[in-house]
Design a protein around this motif. Structure first.
Motif, PDB file in Angstrom:
ATOM      1  N   HIS A 198      76.758 111.927  98.437  1.00  0.00           N
ATOM      2  CA  HIS A 198      78.125 112.235  98.634  1.00  0.00           C
ATOM      3  C   HIS A 198      78.806 111.634  97.355  1.00  0.00           C
ATOM      4  O   HIS A 198      78.539 110.633  97.004  1.00  0.00           O
ATOM      5  CB  HIS A 198      78.672 111.434 100.008  1.00  0.00           C
ATOM      6  N   ILE A 230      81.087 119.896 104.908  1.00  0.00           N
ATOM      7  CA  ILE A 230      80.311 118.888 105.517  1.00  0.00           C
ATOM      8  C   ILE A 230      80.848 118.554 107.111  1.00  0.00           C
ATOM      9  O   ILE A 230      80.107 118.430 107.859  1.00  0.00           O
ATOM     10  CB  ILE A 230      80.580 117.729 104.853  1.00  0.00           C
ATOM     11  N   SER A 246      79.514 116.894  98.644  1.00  0.00           N
ATOM     12  CA  SER A 246      78.311 116.402  98.811  1.00  0.00           C
ATOM     13  C   SER A 246      77.201 117.568  97.789  1.00  0.00           C
ATOM     14  O   SER A 246      77.337 118.636  97.888  1.00  0.00           O
ATOM     15  CB  SER A 246      77.718 116.478 100.029  1.00  0.00           C
TER      16      SER A 246
END
Length: 431
Positions: A198, A230, A246
């Protein structure tokens, strides 16, 4: 799962189910003689209205032509009929140690994937359909049958004549009906590991991607998910990832080489302010991670219960990704719609999955405007209005801006030569 299109569904007047290339040829001759539109159908997984019978006519459903004609393990190639799907081929290849890696997400027909020049999550390592097709059998509008590289030819390279194979790859059924394809195969990697990391912003994720590629690390997949995606994945797939931009990564090689790659990639992520770097070496853990990625469409729909998904894609040089994603997110916010972003970041290609209330015309209009603005931004950045989905009906106007009037004229001249009566999948690619 059907996707929502921003244009009306137009069914054909007749649907045919040919069993072989001879029958496809006979149908083409009849339609050509009577100037009846002819629309090829593979598996119906396209996203730009490519199988819409805008002018009526005859649909040629190729799903019954589903034989795997040959597999040549020593030559790393195979030949399939038009109805064979990606998963069908890979299941057939399971005991050979080979696989066909091009994966657009859906279980699409392989000849349909040729027709749209499909790609997907593995393209950063294996390329797109355009790089993996050796030969095509095509039925032309007047019923003639050609083999684009010569009958039975399946060499890895050739310098003989015009590249007719790549003329038909990406032609979206407007030049002929693909009835057979010879494709490259690859060895299944000895070992595979996946990872997730991330980042505080998109720039860090893109910088990491570029550095991974520059280091020559044999990466198989590298996918970007923004914080909205996410969040959707966490809720839908019951995961607990940090809600931030991410990267999902996958590496292949020998077990010993993967340990070295792991250390190097972890260092690169750290240099770009990446956090919570986690490796998934166990097959079950890897499968769960990538299933969550492949279920992103359903996850996005779950953000807005009762919605239908609408997807669009653009592609830019990798260095331009942070800018276009930032500007796209600004347009999505300004329009007041939900638009999770997912990208094949190693290629500069990304998608937006809009969960849409199909009974809300105002929302549909906003999404259409955002999609067009994204495409125009990509052209402004020396990119393309579609990296994977194709032109179909939805992006014909944008193609003119991308290719230019002269380029469109040349395309139309090719179309006129091969299909003088204009029966092949009319009103697609250009007006």
């Amino acid at each position: 799962m059907s996707l929502l299109f921003l244009f009306s569904c137009c069914p054909p007047e007749v649907v045919t189910f040919p069993q072989n290339v001879e029958q496809v040829s006979e149908i083409a001759i009849l339609c050509n003689d009577n100037e009846i539109p002819l629309i090829p159908f593979g598996s119906g997984t396209g996203l730009e209205g490519g199988i819409n019978a805008v002018k009526g006519g005859v649909c040629v459903d190729l799903t019954h032509m589903n034989e795997i004609l040959s597999v040549n393990p020593e030559d790393f190639d195979c030949t399939v009929q038009s109805g064979v799907t990606r998963m069908q081929l890979n299941n057939y290849l399971r005991d050979t140690g080979l696989w066909f890696p091009i994966d657009p997400g859906a279980d699409a027909s392989l000849c349909g994937m040729c027709s749209t020049s499909a790609s997907g999550t593995n393209a950063v390592r294996y390329g797109t359909m355009r790089e993996n097709v050796l030969n095509l059998e095509v039925v032309l509008a007047d019923g003639r049958v050609i083999n684009t590289a010569g009958k039975g030819r399946r060499t890895k390279k050739t310098s003989a004549g015009y590249n007719l194979t790549n003329l038909f790859v990406g032609s979206e059924g407007t030049l002929g009906i693909i009835t057979k394809a010879s494709l490259k195969l690859f060895g299944i990697p000895e070992a595979t590991v996946s990872a997730v990391c991330h980042f505080p912003d998109v720039q860090g994720a893109v910088d990491t991607t570029v550095q991974v590629l520059q280091c020559g690390i044999p990466i198989a997949r590298i996918e970007f998910l923004d914080e909205v995606s996410i969040d959707a994945v966490n809720k839908y797939s019951k995961m607990d990832m940090k809600v931030a931009p991410s990267l999902f990564l996958e590496f292949t090689g020998t077990p010993s080489s993967l340990d070295e790659q792991a250390a190097l990639v972890a260092d690169l992520c750290s240099m770009n302010n990446g956090s919570d770097f986690k490796w998934a070496k166990d097959p079950e853990e890897r499968s769960h991670l990538w299933k969550a990625r492949h279920d992103i469409l359903y996850a996005c729909m779950a953000l807005k219960p009762g919605s239908k998904p609408y997807s669009t894609d653009v592609c830019v040089p990798v260095s331009k990704l942070p800018e276009i994603i930032k500007r796209s997110k600004e347009e999505i916010t300004k329009a007041g719609v939900c638009g999770p972003i997912v990208g094949h970041v190693g290629d500069g290609n990304f998608h937006v999955f809009f969960p849409v209330d199909q009974n809300n015309p105002e929302e549909l209009q906003k999404i259409q405007e955002v999609s067009k603005k994204m495409a125009l931004m990509s052209l402004e950045m020396n990119g393309t209005c579609t990296g994977e989905h194709g032109i179909g009906q939805g992006k014909r106007e944008l193609l003119v801006q991308e290719i230019g009037e002269t380029g469109i004229q040349v395309m139309k001249q090719i179309k006129q030569t091969l299909d003088p009566k204009g029966i092949m999948n009319p009103a697609k690619v250009f007006y």
